[in-house]
Design an enzyme around this catalytic site. Sequence first.
Site, PDB file in Angstrom:
ATOM      1  N   TYR A 193      59.340  28.809  37.526  1.00 47.67           N
ATOM      2  CA  TYR A 193      58.608  30.084  37.452  1.00 47.67           C
ATOM      3  C   TYR A 193      59.435  31.099  36.657  1.00 47.67           C
ATOM      4  CZ  TYR A 193      56.478  34.459  39.224  1.00 47.67           C
ATOM      5  OH  TYR A 193      55.876  35.688  39.342  1.00 47.67           O
ATOM      6  N   LYS A 237      58.301  32.669  33.093  1.00 47.44           N
ATOM      7  CA  LYS A 237      58.126  34.116  32.958  1.00 47.44           C
ATOM      8  C   LYS A 237      59.075  34.689  31.905  1.00 47.44           C
ATOM      9  CE  LYS A 237      54.797  35.228  35.885  1.00 47.44           C
ATOM     10  NZ  LYS A 237      53.510  35.744  35.415  1.00 47.44           N
ATOM     11  N   ASP A 271      38.933  28.667  36.158  1.00 45.07           N
ATOM     12  CA  ASP A 271      40.391  28.509  36.150  1.00 45.07           C
ATOM     13  C   ASP A 271      40.916  28.697  34.728  1.00 45.07           C
ATOM     14  OD1 ASP A 271      43.004  27.586  36.087  1.00 45.07           O
ATOM     15  OD2 ASP A 271      42.629  26.027  37.584  1.00 45.07           O
ATOM     16  N   ASN A 293      47.221  38.105  32.803  1.00 43.63           N
ATOM     17  CA  ASN A 293      47.802  38.384  34.123  1.00 43.63           C
ATOM     18  C   ASN A 293      48.005  37.140  34.985  1.00 43.63           C
ATOM     19  OD1 ASN A 293      48.430  40.077  36.518  1.00 43.63           O
ATOM     20  ND2 ASN A 293      46.409  39.406  37.215  1.00 43.63           N
TER      21      ASN A 293
HETATM   22  N1  LIG Z   1      52.664  39.726  43.644  1.00 43.85           N
HETATM   23  C1  LIG Z   1      53.922  39.855  43.244  1.00 43.85           C
HETATM   24  O1  LIG Z   1      54.817  40.207  44.039  1.00 43.85           O
HETATM   25  C2  LIG Z   1      54.306  39.562  41.815  1.00 43.85           C
HETATM   26  C3  LIG Z   1      55.611  39.824  41.417  1.00 43.85           C
HETATM   27  C4  LIG Z   1      55.971  39.562  40.098  1.00 43.85           C
HETATM   28  C5  LIG Z   1      55.030  39.075  39.202  1.00 43.85           C
HETATM   29  N2  LIG Z   1      53.770  38.823  39.650  1.00 43.85           N
HETATM   30  C6  LIG Z   1      52.819  38.295  38.668  1.00 43.85           C
HETATM   31  O2  LIG Z   1      51.700  39.159  38.627  1.00 43.85           O
HETATM   32  C7  LIG Z   1      50.524  38.424  38.301  1.00 43.85           C
HETATM   33  C8  LIG Z   1      49.436  38.704  39.331  1.00 43.85           C
HETATM   34  O3  LIG Z   1      49.922  38.352  40.587  1.00 43.85           O
HETATM   35  P1  LIG Z   1      49.243  38.825  41.953  1.00 43.85           P
HETATM   36  O4  LIG Z   1      50.260  38.573  43.016  1.00 43.85           O
HETATM   37  O5  LIG Z   1      48.624  40.139  41.803  1.00 43.85           O
HETATM   38  O6  LIG Z   1      48.010  37.871  42.112  1.00 43.85           O
HETATM   39  P2  LIG Z   1      47.875  36.319  42.435  1.00 43.85           P
HETATM   40  O7  LIG Z   1      47.949  36.100  43.882  1.00 43.85           O
HETATM   41  O8  LIG Z   1      48.799  35.545  41.557  1.00 43.85           O
HETATM   42  O9  LIG Z   1      46.405  36.096  41.915  1.00 43.85           O
HETATM   43  C9  LIG Z   1      45.308  36.775  42.425  1.00 43.85           C
HETATM   44  C10 LIG Z   1      44.181  36.736  41.442  1.00 43.85           C
HETATM   45  O10 LIG Z   1      44.371  35.732  40.448  1.00 43.85           O
HETATM   46  C11 LIG Z   1      43.242  34.847  40.419  1.00 43.85           C
HETATM   47  N3  LIG Z   1      43.724  33.557  39.942  1.00 43.85           N
HETATM   48  C12 LIG Z   1      44.764  32.840  40.413  1.00 43.85           C
HETATM   49  N4  LIG Z   1      44.918  31.717  39.688  1.00 43.85           N
HETATM   50  C13 LIG Z   1      43.953  31.743  38.741  1.00 43.85           C
HETATM   51  C14 LIG Z   1      43.597  30.859  37.688  1.00 43.85           C
HETATM   52  N5  LIG Z   1      44.263  29.729  37.466  1.00 43.85           N
HETATM   53  N6  LIG Z   1      42.558  31.195  36.896  1.00 43.85           N
HETATM   54  C15 LIG Z   1      41.877  32.339  37.097  1.00 43.85           C
HETATM   55  N7  LIG Z   1      42.167  33.204  38.083  1.00 43.85           N
HETATM   56  C16 LIG Z   1      43.193  32.905  38.896  1.00 43.85           C
HETATM   57  C17 LIG Z   1      42.749  34.893  41.826  1.00 43.85           C
HETATM   58  O11 LIG Z   1      41.414  34.486  41.913  1.00 43.85           O
HETATM   59  P3  LIG Z   1      40.986  33.248  42.866  1.00 43.85           P
HETATM   60  O12 LIG Z   1      41.487  33.598  44.231  1.00 43.85           O
HETATM   61  O13 LIG Z   1      39.519  33.205  42.749  1.00 43.85           O
HETATM   62  O14 LIG Z   1      41.645  32.063  42.271  1.00 43.85           O
HETATM   63  C18 LIG Z   1      42.890  36.376  42.120  1.00 43.85           C
HETATM   64  O15 LIG Z   1      41.886  37.099  41.477  1.00 43.85           O
HETATM   65  C19 LIG Z   1      50.970  36.957  38.227  1.00 43.85           C
HETATM   66  O16 LIG Z   1      51.247  36.605  36.896  1.00 43.85           O
HETATM   67  C20 LIG Z   1      52.256  36.941  39.034  1.00 43.85           C
HETATM   68  O17 LIG Z   1      53.127  35.901  38.649  1.00 43.85           O
HETATM   69  C21 LIG Z   1      53.369  39.065  40.922  1.00 43.85           C
END
Ligand SMILES: NC(=O)c1ccc[n+]([C@@H]2O[C@H](COP(=O)([O-])OP(=O)(O)OC[C@H]3O[C@@H](n4cnc5c(N)ncnc54)[C@H](OP(=O)(O)O)[C@@H]3O)[C@@H](O)[C@H]2O)c1
Length: 259
Positions: free
Chosen positions: A158, A162, A66, A93
């Site tokens: 959030y 951000k 984590d 990320n």
């Molecule tokens: N998806 C969207 O629509 C969106 C939009 C705007 C911004 N974002 C930003 O983009 C980034 C990535 O988002 P995402 O939606 O692709 O993925 P996510 O669902 O936030 O995360 C998926 C990945 O992150 C890992 N993860 C989550 N919490 C963690 C922690 N505390 N330590 C280490 N690994 C962790 C998960 O592994 P585990 O499952 O093993 O924990 C998985 O590999 C984030 O910062 C999010 O805020 C996303």
Amino acid sequence: MDLQLKGKNVVITASTDGIGYAAARKFLEEGACVLINGRNEPKAKERKEALEQNFGKNRVYLYSGDITIDETILGFRKYAGEIFDHIDCLVANVGSGKPVSQDHLNMEAWKRSFEINLFSAVRLIQVFDNLWKDRTGGSIITVSSLAAYNRISAPYAYAAAKQGISVLSKYLSDDYAVRKIRVNSVIPGNVLYNGGRWEELLAQDEAGIRNYIETSVPLKRFAAPEEIANGIAFLASDCASFITGATLLIDGGQSRTII
Ligand SMILES: NC(=O)c1ccc[n+]([C@@H]2O[C@H](COP(=O)([O-])OP(=O)(O)OC[C@H]3O[C@@H](n4cnc5c(N)ncnc54)[C@H](OP(=O)(O)O)[C@@H]3O)[C@@H](O)[C@H]2O)c1
């Protein structure tokens, strides 16, 4: 376009799914070596093996844990130093926009959101500071959110955290410029992938979510993680050699802000 990332050492947090995993794949396609990270160890090992099957064994490394916990960040840095003599790109990320409380002013939710979305990036960048090659350049990329720029339906904490990520990137870009390390931020739109937050929301209210996307995103669809990964790889590459302190919107036109 050759991004000239061959042989570059890239560290990406939260990269066993979603945007981070797509970024890891993209960097590997371009010939880089990647250190990935996720909390769920069995899943992380599966992802590492899948990447190794596609890209070979000696370019993919994994550190599970984590990344909001200080000991994990320190362990991550130590491991990175064992496998790489320097890094060329650091992608901060990790983040989560999942509401912790229905009350937008709940203090515990604010503290947790800042830990996940902002403090982890500050600490990561600080701890990795001495793993850059001296004065030969590199790239830090942070991941922000549309919620920081437009008032959308997101937890207030959030959005604020951000916005902090964007401020951090802009201010740091000056400090790192002297070492030829560029600092930029990407703003993803609504990214849909198997097991992600949007899939969860679609399962709860398919028609409502589809309508939201149709009416608020000019390109009328979700983004794929690969579309955000392409932007991250571009910013990391020499094609972006004069870009620092910038924010790259990859949102299908959803932002109403002129920046
Ligand atoms: N998806 C969207 O629509 C969106 C939009 C705007 C911004 N974002 C930003 O983009 C980034 C990535 O988002 P995402 O939606 O692709 O993925 P996510 O669902 O936030 O995360 C998926 C990945 O992150 C890992 N993860 C989550 N919490 C963690 C922690 N505390 N330590 C280490 N690994 C962790 C998960 O592994 P585990 O499952 O093993 O924990 C998985 O590999 C984030 O910062 C999010 O805020 C996303």
